[in-house]
Design a protein around this motif. Structure first.
Motif, PDB file in Angstrom:
ATOM      1  N   ASN A   1       0.875  -1.174   0.000  1.00 18.30           N
ATOM      2  CA  ASN A   1       0.000   0.000   0.000  1.00 18.30           C
ATOM      3  C   ASN A   1       0.912   1.223   0.000  1.00 18.30           C
ATOM      4  O   ASN A   1       1.927   1.243   0.700  1.00 18.30           O
ATOM      5  CB  ASN A   1      -0.891   0.012   1.237  1.00 18.30           C
ATOM      6  CG  ASN A   1      -1.904  -1.112   1.232  1.00 18.30           C
ATOM      7  OD1 ASN A   1      -2.281  -1.639   0.186  1.00 18.30           O
ATOM      8  ND2 ASN A   1      -2.351  -1.488   2.414  1.00 18.30           N
ATOM      9  N   LEU A   2       0.542   2.225  -0.767  1.00 17.61           N
ATOM     10  CA  LEU A   2       1.375   3.420  -0.877  1.00 17.61           C
ATOM     11  C   LEU A   2       0.559   4.662  -0.506  1.00 17.61           C
ATOM     12  O   LEU A   2      -0.651   4.712  -0.756  1.00 17.61           O
ATOM     13  CB  LEU A   2       1.928   3.556  -2.300  1.00 17.61           C
ATOM     14  CG  LEU A   2       2.873   2.449  -2.748  1.00 17.61           C
ATOM     15  CD1 LEU A   2       3.206   2.593  -4.230  1.00 17.61           C
ATOM     16  CD2 LEU A   2       4.144   2.461  -1.920  1.00 17.61           C
TER      17      LEU A   2
ATOM     18  N   TYR B   1      -3.925   7.495  -1.246  1.00 20.39           N
ATOM     19  CA  TYR B   1      -3.366   6.185  -0.969  1.00 20.39           C
ATOM     20  C   TYR B   1      -3.743   5.243  -2.095  1.00 20.39           C
ATOM     21  O   TYR B   1      -4.716   5.484  -2.827  1.00 20.39           O
ATOM     22  CB  TYR B   1      -3.782   5.642   0.397  1.00 20.39           C
ATOM     23  CG  TYR B   1      -5.222   5.238   0.531  1.00 20.39           C
ATOM     24  CD1 TYR B   1      -6.173   6.165   0.922  1.00 20.39           C
ATOM     25  CD2 TYR B   1      -5.624   3.919   0.322  1.00 20.39           C
ATOM     26  CE1 TYR B   1      -7.497   5.802   1.074  1.00 20.39           C
ATOM     27  CE2 TYR B   1      -6.946   3.546   0.472  1.00 20.39           C
ATOM     28  CZ  TYR B   1      -7.877   4.491   0.861  1.00 20.39           C
ATOM     29  OH  TYR B   1      -9.185   4.129   1.003  1.00 20.39           O
ATOM     30  N   SER B   2      -2.951   4.198  -2.236  1.00 19.63           N
ATOM     31  CA  SER B   2      -3.127   3.256  -3.337  1.00 19.63           C
ATOM     32  C   SER B   2      -2.906   1.839  -2.841  1.00 19.63           C
ATOM     33  O   SER B   2      -1.925   1.549  -2.171  1.00 19.63           O
ATOM     34  CB  SER B   2      -2.132   3.573  -4.463  1.00 19.63           C
ATOM     35  OG  SER B   2      -2.147   2.567  -5.447  1.00 19.63           O
TER      36      SER B   2
ATOM     37  N   ILE C   1      -1.731  -1.152  -8.552  1.00 24.67           N
ATOM     38  CA  ILE C   1      -1.447  -0.397  -9.765  1.00 24.67           C
ATOM     39  C   ILE C   1      -2.737   0.218 -10.310  1.00 24.67           C
ATOM     40  O   ILE C   1      -3.747  -0.471 -10.461  1.00 24.67           O
ATOM     41  CB  ILE C   1      -0.814  -1.309 -10.835  1.00 24.67           C
ATOM     42  CG1 ILE C   1       0.552  -1.799 -10.352  1.00 24.67           C
ATOM     43  CG2 ILE C   1      -0.660  -0.567 -12.163  1.00 24.67           C
ATOM     44  CD1 ILE C   1       1.188  -2.818 -11.281  1.00 24.67           C
ATOM     45  N   GLY C   2      -2.677   1.504 -10.572  1.00 25.27           N
ATOM     46  CA  GLY C   2      -3.821   2.199 -11.145  1.00 25.27           C
ATOM     47  C   GLY C   2      -4.955   2.487 -10.188  1.00 25.27           C
ATOM     48  O   GLY C   2      -5.968   3.084 -10.576  1.00 25.27           O
ATOM     49  N   GLN C   3      -4.800   2.073  -8.927  1.00 25.96           N
ATOM     50  CA  GLN C   3      -5.866   2.290  -7.928  1.00 25.96           C
ATOM     51  C   GLN C   3      -5.460   3.416  -6.993  1.00 25.96           C
ATOM     52  O   GLN C   3      -4.527   3.264  -6.204  1.00 25.96           O
ATOM     53  CB  GLN C   3      -6.109   1.009  -7.124  1.00 25.96           C
ATOM     54  CG  GLN C   3      -6.527  -0.174  -7.973  1.00 25.96           C
ATOM     55  CD  GLN C   3      -6.730  -1.417  -7.131  1.00 25.96           C
ATOM     56  OE1 GLN C   3      -7.574  -1.454  -6.260  1.00 25.96           O
ATOM     57  NE2 GLN C   3      -5.929  -2.436  -7.380  1.00 25.96           N
ATOM     58  N   ILE C   4      -6.164   4.529  -7.086  1.00 28.56           N
ATOM     59  CA  ILE C   4      -5.834   5.716  -6.303  1.00 28.56           C
ATOM     60  C   ILE C   4      -7.081   6.188  -5.571  1.00 28.56           C
ATOM     61  O   ILE C   4      -8.150   6.317  -6.176  1.00 28.56           O
ATOM     62  CB  ILE C   4      -5.338   6.869  -7.192  1.00 28.56           C
ATOM     63  CG1 ILE C   4      -4.216   6.393  -8.123  1.00 28.56           C
ATOM     64  CG2 ILE C   4      -4.909   8.059  -6.330  1.00 28.56           C
ATOM     65  CD1 ILE C   4      -2.951   5.996  -7.423  1.00 28.56           C
TER      66      ILE C   4
ATOM     67  N   ALA D   1      -2.481  11.895  -8.113  1.00 28.19           N
ATOM     68  CA  ALA D   1      -1.492  10.843  -7.895  1.00 28.19           C
ATOM     69  C   ALA D   1      -1.696   9.752  -8.923  1.00 28.19           C
ATOM     70  O   ALA D   1      -2.801   9.549  -9.428  1.00 28.19           O
ATOM     71  CB  ALA D   1      -1.598  10.283  -6.482  1.00 28.19           C
ATOM     72  N   SER D   2      -0.619   9.055  -9.211  1.00 30.25           N
ATOM     73  CA  SER D   2      -0.689   7.923 -10.132  1.00 30.25           C
ATOM     74  C   SER D   2       0.244   6.827  -9.654  1.00 30.25           C
ATOM     75  O   SER D   2       1.241   7.090  -8.955  1.00 30.25           O
ATOM     76  CB  SER D   2      -0.316   8.348 -11.565  1.00 30.25           C
ATOM     77  OG  SER D   2       1.017   8.826 -11.619  1.00 30.25           O
TER      78      SER D   2
END
Lengths: 113, 109
Positions: free
Chosen positions: A32-33, A49-50, A53-56, A66-67
């Protein structure tokens, strides 16, 4: 061991200019980022937060986006910076298993002039 | 509203003394609490954490106490050293981490 990198370390940009801050994580997969902003002498405000991939997910309406183009890469962007975008930007990661502990990068000091 | 806050924005202590940094939280549903240390110009570093099913947890020179009755969390640092000078944040976990405003610890020789 896991490491997290952010760059640049400091940045001075004029109002209206674009922004791109990069964060990468090594030594783990599917983390998780998170992107946080910290105003001088203040606490941490979660921006994005993500979980993949591709989930923001955006926490607050703002001038930033954000990406996550790759599993361990998280980018914070703006098309036109505002004075109020100045601050200390921190990237963090956590295990995807639901562990709350987050590990922070060294941060980017952004000054919009 | 729900929040995590700190009783003292600045704490000054003498080197060698014990330090106690306090934090209040308002959501009894929070199940995880964590303390971070942030030195000037750096990212926060993990110090110690505690789950809601515990009252106390000890680390190296640090102890976290959790009082769920009054929704209070504290960080105790034994034999405070100059290198402990920093801003300390508590955070509560309920899906995501929610951070408090921070307490600055200043250690004087």
């Amino acid at each position: 061991s896991q490491t997290i990198h952010q760059w640049p370390a400091t940045l001075v940009q004029p109002v209206g200019s674009p922004l791109s801050l990069e964060c990468t994580v090594e030594g783990t997969s599917n983390p998780n980022l998170y992107w946080y902003r910290q105003a001088a002498g203040r606490g941490l405000q979660l921006l994005f937060y993500s979980v993949g991939i591709g989930q923001i997910s955006s926490e607050v309406p703002q001038n930033l986006s954000a990406s996550r183009p790759q599993d361990r890469q998280f980018i914070l962007s703006s098309k036109k910076l505002l004075l109020s975008d100045s601050g200390f930007y921190l990237c963090a990661w956590s295990q995807a298993s639901g562990d709350y502990e987050q590990y922070f990068g060294p941060g980017t000091r952004l000054t919009v002039t | 509203g729900e929040s995590v806050g700190l009783h003292l924005p600045t704490l000054s202590v003498q080197e060698g003394d014990n330090s106690i940094i306090n934090c209040a939280y308002s959501n009894s549903a929070s199940d995880y609490f964590i303390w971070y240390k942030q030195e000037s110009g750096k990212g926060p570093q993990f110090i110690i954490d505690i789950r809601s099913n515990m009252d106390k947890r000890q680390g190296q020179r640090v102890t976290v106490l959790l009082n769920k009755t009054v929704k209070h969390l504290s960080l105790q640092i034994a034999a405070t050293q100059p290198g402990d000078s920093a801003v300390y944040f508590c955070a509560e976990g309920r899906g995501k981490l929610i951070f408090g405003a921070g307490t600055r610890l200043a250690v004087h020789p």
